[in-house]
Motif scaffolding. Structure first.
Motif, short mmCIF file in Angstrom:
data_model
loop_
_atom_site.label_atom_id
_atom_site.label_comp_id
_atom_site.label_asym_id
_atom_site.label_seq_id
_atom_site.Cartn_x
_atom_site.Cartn_y
_atom_site.Cartn_z
N VAL A 203 0.84 -1.20 0.00
CA VAL A 203 0.00 0.00 0.00
C VAL A 203 0.87 1.24 0.00
CG1 VAL A 203 -1.67 1.37 1.29
CG2 VAL A 203 -2.00 -1.08 1.08
N ILE A 204 1.92 1.26 0.81
CA ILE A 204 2.80 2.43 0.84
C ILE A 204 3.51 2.60 -0.49
CG2 ILE A 204 4.85 3.45 1.92
CD1 ILE A 204 4.00 2.03 4.53
N GLY A 205 4.08 1.52 -1.03
CA GLY A 205 4.79 1.61 -2.30
C GLY A 205 3.89 1.98 -3.46
N ASN A 206 2.80 1.20 -3.65
CA ASN A 206 1.87 1.50 -4.73
C ASN A 206 1.23 2.87 -4.55
OD1 ASN A 206 2.36 -1.12 -5.59
ND2 ASN A 206 0.40 -1.95 -4.91
N GLY A 207 0.93 3.21 -3.29
CA GLY A 207 0.24 4.46 -3.02
C GLY A 207 1.10 5.69 -3.26
N VAL A 208 2.35 5.66 -2.80
CA VAL A 208 3.23 6.81 -3.04
C VAL A 208 3.48 6.96 -4.54
CG1 VAL A 208 5.55 7.74 -2.65
CG2 VAL A 208 4.26 6.75 -0.74
N LEU A 209 3.66 5.85 -5.24
CA LEU A 209 3.84 5.93 -6.69
C LEU A 209 2.62 6.59 -7.34
CD1 LEU A 209 5.26 5.28 -9.35
CD2 LEU A 209 4.20 3.00 -9.27
N ALA A 210 1.42 6.19 -6.92
CA ALA A 210 0.21 6.80 -7.48
C ALA A 210 0.15 8.30 -7.19
CB ALA A 210 -1.03 6.10 -6.91
N LEU A 211 0.51 8.69 -5.98
CA LEU A 211 0.49 10.11 -5.62
C LEU A 211 1.51 10.91 -6.42
CD1 LEU A 211 0.12 9.81 -1.75
CD2 LEU A 211 -1.55 10.87 -3.31
N LEU A 212 2.69 10.34 -6.63
CA LEU A 212 3.71 11.06 -7.38
C LEU A 212 3.37 11.15 -8.87
CD1 LEU A 212 6.98 9.75 -5.67
CD2 LEU A 212 5.72 11.87 -5.23
N ARG A 213 2.58 10.19 -9.36
CA ARG A 213 2.14 10.24 -10.75
C ARG A 213 0.89 11.11 -10.92
NH1 ARG A 213 3.16 3.97 -12.74
NH2 ARG A 213 5.28 4.32 -13.50
N HIS A 214 0.21 11.40 -9.83
CA HIS A 214 -0.94 12.30 -9.83
C HIS A 214 -0.59 13.47 -8.91
CE1 HIS A 214 -2.54 8.37 -11.05
NE2 HIS A 214 -3.49 9.03 -11.66
N ARG A 215 0.29 14.33 -9.42
CA ARG A 215 0.91 15.36 -8.59
C ARG A 215 -0.11 16.27 -7.91
NH1 ARG A 215 5.80 15.24 -6.22
NH2 ARG A 215 5.76 17.08 -4.91
N ASP A 216 -1.24 16.49 -8.58
CA ASP A 216 -2.24 17.36 -7.98
C ASP A 216 -2.75 16.80 -6.66
OD1 ASP A 216 -3.45 15.25 -9.48
OD2 ASP A 216 -5.37 16.30 -9.38
N GLN A 217 -2.81 15.45 -6.56
CA GLN A 217 -3.30 14.84 -5.33
C GLN A 217 -2.22 14.85 -4.24
OE1 GLN A 217 -6.70 13.80 -4.97
NE2 GLN A 217 -6.57 15.15 -6.76
N TRP A 218 -0.97 14.71 -4.62
CA TRP A 218 0.12 14.88 -3.65
C TRP A 218 0.10 16.29 -3.08
CZ3 TRP A 218 4.11 11.92 -1.51
CH2 TRP A 218 5.12 12.65 -0.87
N ASP A 219 0.03 17.28 -3.96
CA ASP A 219 0.03 18.67 -3.50
C ASP A 219 -1.21 18.98 -2.67
OD1 ASP A 219 2.44 19.09 -4.79
OD2 ASP A 219 1.51 19.90 -6.61
N ARG A 220 -2.32 18.36 -3.01
CA ARG A 220 -3.55 18.54 -2.23
C ARG A 220 -3.36 18.04 -0.80
NH1 ARG A 220 -9.16 15.39 -3.79
NH2 ARG A 220 -10.56 16.42 -2.30
#
Length: 401
Positions: free
Chosen positions: A247-264
């Motif tokens: 979850v941490i690995g897949n999730g951080v990858l998803a957030l970094l590929r969807h930068r708007d959600q990381w910044d949110r």
């Protein structure tokens, strides 16, 4: 119902199975998969029905030849996950009583501090080399340390836990080579011996750890047998480690590929509890979960006869547009979010509260200490289908200003 197989060893499918799952859902809710030798449910409704249906159970059948896999079979014969009522009811009552002695609350501040120190180590590695592997510095060691602390495994012994877990869970994949099956059995032998010794010590000198509570817990005159205690501890390691690291690995990858959600999330940290649920849903760490019929039943109109297997394709259920609006979009504020990542029914994950604490702590540490985190290069994905995760996640820091 139709035959619409996918190849679980195809690298293209492993990289992104979700378009295939969408095609499966469009064709129907349940499909035969000749290669896997069972039917698979692909809609959220069918998977939820399957997980809750009492005529469908976890019926353990020994890995054959049984003489070659004695330790692996012992662990599963005595596991909460692989049992059905009335034995499951008894085991869950005893294990829940041990968990209810405040272990998640006890560990919460410790986990937050540990995640912070690990992210500081990740930052130092990035500063030294320009990039570092987030799995190596955070996602993999965090759940191992937490499970080790939960069980009362001495710090010096904790490096042995991850190799044991990694080897044993390979047995759940389809088409496993003989050498990996042998490695899984050797890991099971070593882990069983270790846990027997540890439980023996805790019986004489109890601590504030879960092993001590599992040794001591009673329901009237009932208690866990030695084999049941060992099976419980191994289940917690494998489920707790494999699910959380992925979850941490897949999730951080998803957030970094969807930068708007990381910044949110950086701007609105109060969204973290919702974000944890969304990361579990968006790229499920456990893609498939089997059941066996103990009596004739039907799932979404597909008849399952006694002895036949059917599986919930959890990755497909998690992207069902009938339940999740715009399901291929990562939305860290998504609510409601009725994902099935922790299961459903009587086999709902007993360690779910602690897993949520770990994932939230990792996110909080990353977002507050490394808000400018970026992918350094494309990560490497593990080639397995059932347990979905990454082999590497190279990251760097690139300030926006």
């Amino acid at each position: 119902m139709s035959d619409l197989p996918f190849d679980p060893s195809d690298p293209g499918f492993i990289a992104d199975p979700y378009p295939v799952f969408a095609a499966l859902r469009e064709r129907g809710e349940v499909h035969r998969h000749p290669g896997l030798g069972l039917a698979v449910a692909v809609s959220h409704a069918a998977c939820s029905e399957l997980l809750r249906a009492r005529p469908l159970g976890r019926i353990w059948v020994d890995k054959e030849p049984a003489g070659r896999f004695a330790a692996f079979n012992l662990l599963h014969r005595n596991s909460l996950l692989e049992s059905e009522p009335p034995r499951h009811t008894r085991l869950r009552r005893l294990i829940s009583a041990a968990f209810a002695r405040g272990h998640t609350v006890r560990l919460r501040p410790w986990v937050g501090d540990l995640a912070g120190r690990m992210v500081d180590g990740l930052a130092a590695a990035i500063a030294a080399d320009g990039a570092a592997d987030l799995l190596e510095h955070l996602a993999a060691p965090l759940p191992i340390e937490v499970i080790g602390e939960l069980l009362g495994v001495p710090e010096a012994d904790r490096p042995r836990l991850q190799p044991w877990s990694n080897a044993i869970v390979k047995m759940y994949e389809y088409g496993l080579p003989a050498r990996r099956a042998g490695a899984a059995e050797r890991a099971a032998v070593e882990f069983v011996a270790y846990l027997r010794e540890l439980a023996g010590k805790r019986a004489v000198e109890p601590g504030d750890d879960l092993i001590s509570d599992l040794v001591a817990v009673r329901d009237g005159g009932d208690r866990l047998t030695d084999d049941e205690l060992v099976g419980t501890a191994v289940l917690l390691l494998m489920a707790g480690h494999e699910a959380t690291v992925n979850v941490i690995g897949n999730g951080v990858l998803a957030l970094l590929r969807h930068r708007d959600q990381w910044d949110r999330l950086v701007a609105t940290p109060d969204l973290a509890p919702l974000a944890v649920e969304e990361l579990i849903r968006f790229d499920a760490p456990l893609q498939l979960f089997e059941r066996t019929a103990t009596a004739e039943t039907s799932i979404a109109g597909h008849v399952v006869r006694p002895g036949e297997k059917i599986a919930a394709l959890l990755g497909a259920a998690a992207r069902d547009p009938a339940v999740f609006a715009d399901p291929d979009r990562l939305d860290v504020g998504r609510t409601p979010n009725p994902h099935l990542g922790f299961g459903a029914g009587i086999h709902y994950c007993v360690g779910a509260p602690l897993a949520r604490v770990e994932i939230a702590a990792a996110l909080d540490a990353l977002l507050t200490r490394l808000p400018d985190l970026r992918l350094a290069e494309e990560p490497q994905r593990r080639p397995e289908f059932v347990i979905r995760g990454l082999r590497t996640l190279p990251v760097t820091v690139t300030p926006t200003s």
